[in-house]
Design a protein around this motif. Sequence first.
Motif, PDB file in Angstrom:
ATOM      1  N   SER A  69      43.211  89.908  66.369  1.00  0.00           N
ATOM      2  CA  SER A  69      43.813  90.432  65.140  1.00  0.00           C
ATOM      3  C   SER A  69      42.959  91.524  64.522  1.00  0.00           C
ATOM      4  N   LEU A  70      43.618  92.536  64.002  1.00  0.00           N
ATOM      5  CA  LEU A  70      42.966  93.577  63.203  1.00  0.00           C
ATOM      6  C   LEU A  70      43.581  93.625  61.801  1.00  0.00           C
ATOM      7  N   GLY A  71      44.251  92.538  61.423  1.00  0.00           N
ATOM      8  CA  GLY A  71      44.862  92.477  60.088  1.00  0.00           C
ATOM      9  C   GLY A  71      46.273  93.019  60.039  1.00  0.00           C
ATOM     10  N   GLU A  72      46.995  92.949  61.184  1.00  0.00           N
ATOM     11  CA  GLU A  72      48.339  93.503  61.286  1.00  0.00           C
ATOM     12  C   GLU A  72      49.373  92.648  60.558  1.00  0.00           C
ATOM     13  N   GLY A  73      50.422  93.310  60.105  1.00  0.00           N
ATOM     14  CA  GLY A  73      51.544  92.601  59.505  1.00  0.00           C
ATOM     15  C   GLY A  73      51.411  92.369  58.014  1.00  0.00           C
ATOM     16  N   PHE A  74      52.410  91.677  57.468  1.00  0.00           N
ATOM     17  CA  PHE A  74      52.568  91.442  56.034  1.00  0.00           C
ATOM     18  C   PHE A  74      52.424  92.752  55.261  1.00  0.00           C
ATOM     19  N   THR A  75      53.128  93.755  55.768  1.00  0.00           N
ATOM     20  CA  THR A  75      53.119  95.086  55.160  1.00  0.00           C
ATOM     21  C   THR A  75      53.964  95.074  53.880  1.00  0.00           C
ATOM     22  N   PRO A  76      53.745  96.047  53.004  1.00  0.00           N
ATOM     23  CA  PRO A  76      54.487  96.048  51.738  1.00  0.00           C
ATOM     24  C   PRO A  76      55.994  96.219  51.911  1.00  0.00           C
ATOM     25  N   MET A  77      56.727  95.524  51.060  1.00  0.00           N
ATOM     26  CA  MET A  77      58.181  95.705  50.944  1.00  0.00           C
ATOM     27  C   MET A  77      58.385  96.437  49.624  1.00  0.00           C
ATOM     28  N   LEU A  78      58.511  97.751  49.686  1.00  0.00           N
ATOM     29  CA  LEU A  78      58.503  98.589  48.491  1.00  0.00           C
ATOM     30  C   LEU A  78      59.920  98.834  48.000  1.00  0.00           C
ATOM     31  N   LEU A  79      60.149  98.579  46.717  1.00  0.00           N
ATOM     32  CA  LEU A  79      61.456  98.866  46.123  1.00  0.00           C
ATOM     33  C   LEU A  79      61.584 100.378  45.945  1.00  0.00           C
ATOM     34  N   TYR A  87      65.042  98.616  49.836  1.00  0.00           N
ATOM     35  CA  TYR A  87      63.610  98.370  50.047  1.00  0.00           C
ATOM     36  C   TYR A  87      63.138  99.166  51.251  1.00  0.00           C
ATOM     37  N   ILE A  88      61.887  99.617  51.157  1.00  0.00           N
ATOM     38  CA  ILE A  88      61.281 100.303  52.300  1.00  0.00           C
ATOM     39  C   ILE A  88      60.149  99.418  52.807  1.00  0.00           C
ATOM     40  N   LYS A  89      60.308  98.920  54.013  1.00  0.00           N
ATOM     41  CA  LYS A  89      59.279  98.104  54.649  1.00  0.00           C
ATOM     42  C   LYS A  89      58.314  99.076  55.319  1.00  0.00           C
ATOM     43  N   ASP A  90      57.120  99.203  54.750  1.00  0.00           N
ATOM     44  CA  ASP A  90      56.231 100.284  55.182  1.00  0.00           C
ATOM     45  C   ASP A  90      55.261  99.835  56.265  1.00  0.00           C
ATOM     46  N   GLU A  91      55.695 100.024  57.497  1.00  0.00           N
ATOM     47  CA  GLU A  91      54.896  99.619  58.660  1.00  0.00           C
ATOM     48  C   GLU A  91      53.774 100.617  58.988  1.00  0.00           C
ATOM     49  N   LYS A 361      77.688  99.559  50.032  1.00  0.00           N
ATOM     50  CA  LYS A 361      77.991  99.789  48.627  1.00  0.00           C
ATOM     51  C   LYS A 361      76.674  99.926  47.865  1.00  0.00           C
ATOM     52  N   PRO A 362      76.713 100.550  46.680  1.00  0.00           N
ATOM     53  CA  PRO A 362      75.469 100.739  45.918  1.00  0.00           C
ATOM     54  C   PRO A 362      74.724  99.439  45.626  1.00  0.00           C
ATOM     55  N   ASP A 363      75.454  98.323  45.489  1.00  0.00           N
ATOM     56  CA  ASP A 363      74.759  97.076  45.136  1.00  0.00           C
ATOM     57  C   ASP A 363      74.381  96.227  46.354  1.00  0.00           C
ATOM     58  N   ASP A 364      74.596  96.730  47.553  1.00  0.00           N
ATOM     59  CA  ASP A 364      74.124  96.019  48.754  1.00  0.00           C
ATOM     60  C   ASP A 364      72.606  96.158  48.874  1.00  0.00           C
ATOM     61  N   THR A 365      71.932  95.048  49.117  1.00  0.00           N
ATOM     62  CA  THR A 365      70.498  95.101  49.391  1.00  0.00           C
ATOM     63  C   THR A 365      70.286  95.520  50.842  1.00  0.00           C
ATOM     64  N   VAL A 366      69.557  96.620  51.017  1.00  0.00           N
ATOM     65  CA  VAL A 366      69.339  97.148  52.370  1.00  0.00           C
ATOM     66  C   VAL A 366      67.850  97.431  52.553  1.00  0.00           C
ATOM     67  N   VAL A 367      67.316  97.010  53.696  1.00  0.00           N
ATOM     68  CA  VAL A 367      65.907  97.246  54.030  1.00  0.00           C
ATOM     69  C   VAL A 367      65.830  98.372  55.062  1.00  0.00           C
ATOM     70  N   LEU A 368      65.077  99.419  54.711  1.00  0.00           N
ATOM     71  CA  LEU A 368      64.856 100.534  55.632  1.00  0.00           C
ATOM     72  C   LEU A 368      63.451 100.401  56.214  1.00  0.00           C
ATOM     73  N   PHE A 369      63.365 100.483  57.523  1.00  0.00           N
ATOM     74  CA  PHE A 369      62.055 100.360  58.163  1.00  0.00           C
ATOM     75  C   PHE A 369      61.409 101.728  58.362  1.00  0.00           C
TER      76      PHE A 369
END
Length: 414
Positions: A69-79, A87-91, A361-369
């Motif tokens: 491991s080098l501390g990978e993962g659990f990246t921010p989920m930014l609104l 949300y932008i999952k910032d890998e 729709k505007p109120d759909d929760t969508v995660v962009l990677f």
Amino acid sequence: MLTHLECTRCGEHYPADRPQSVCPKDAGILYARYDLATIKRTFSSARLAGRAPTMWRYDAVLPDANPVSLGEGFTPMLLSREYPNVYIKDEGLNPTGSFKARGLSACVTMARHFGSKKLAIPSAGNAAGALAAYSAAAGVEAHIFMPKDVPMANRIECDYYGAQVTLVDGLISDCARKVAELKDSEVWERDGWFDVSTTKEPYRVEGKKTMGYEVAEQLGWKIPEGIIYPTGGGVGLLGMWKAFDEMEKLGWIGSERPKMITVQSAGCAPIVKAWDEGKSSAEMWPHAATLASGLRVPKPYGDYLILDILKKSGGTAVAAADPEILDATGHWAKTEGIFAAPEGAASLVAYRKLRATGFFKPDDTVVLFNTGSGLKYLDVFDANTAHGAAGASPASSSSKTPTTRPIGGIIGPY
Ligand SMILES: [Zn+2]
């Protein structure tokens, strides 16, 4: 709790106590299977609180081996600052600056566990850098076969990590041929070689599936309406879908699923083409050309699984042209403060298109990677500044089109 490997084509079971590649019968991708009923009795999602903020917090559903491991993962989920339900999952904040860290952390962990000494990968991009870094951390040799014209960051990082880099005069298919030649030689078995090509071994998917666990955990175990995923080899898409099935069996989520959206570059869009034509597998995309080097995969090995997931999830596939990708990269940087990899910015292009058509729709929760950091593509952006939204427009590059600069690196299934 890892019990066996299962072929995604024929369902045949294989032992998980030794190195495996693909199904010997039909070359299907092998998935790791766990005793989820026992894990359900002994572990709950509530026990994740307070665990280390890396992907290994989910070790209950990962192979039981000492992690590299080098501390990978659990990246921010930014609104998003621009879209209230996005949300932008910032890998890009992973070690080596891309989501490839997850798959290679898991893969190198298992390769070391099984005693492999030399890991071979045909790659031209971020997977090569990640393999080099994790091999250095594991004390094993990384042997990277890259086209001569790879992005600068990937070549330099591999050198610094001490990887054995072979620059090949050709494309990734030629690089893969070099690995295949090695595989046929007597040194392969004798010297402990192992092929870590995309989906040719079962554990890169296991690393990448932690993105699915994180999406659920970081949204409070609520599943978003959609996930937009830049799809080259598609390992993350396969992994997240697998994670949702596992989480349902563990009782962490219900039967709800996000619509899974593939975004590819218009210059290499085999999944989009197959999806539009209603096919269950993709055809080789001829003359693949895009500045988003991670999307230059003319025929992903896991095409049949990707297309099945798009169908089952009610998702779709969208193409983004290079000028749109560059514009989105600049837009994200200015409005969100995120300097994304071009592959990641393609997610924004896809989201805009799917909003315009009413798919979302505007109120759909969508995660962009966002799959990686823009810092790894400085030479690519520099060569394409005139098309970017970054504001600079040096006259010297104004005549270039995004596709004229050969980046190389089809990260392919060959
Ligand atoms: Zn099979």
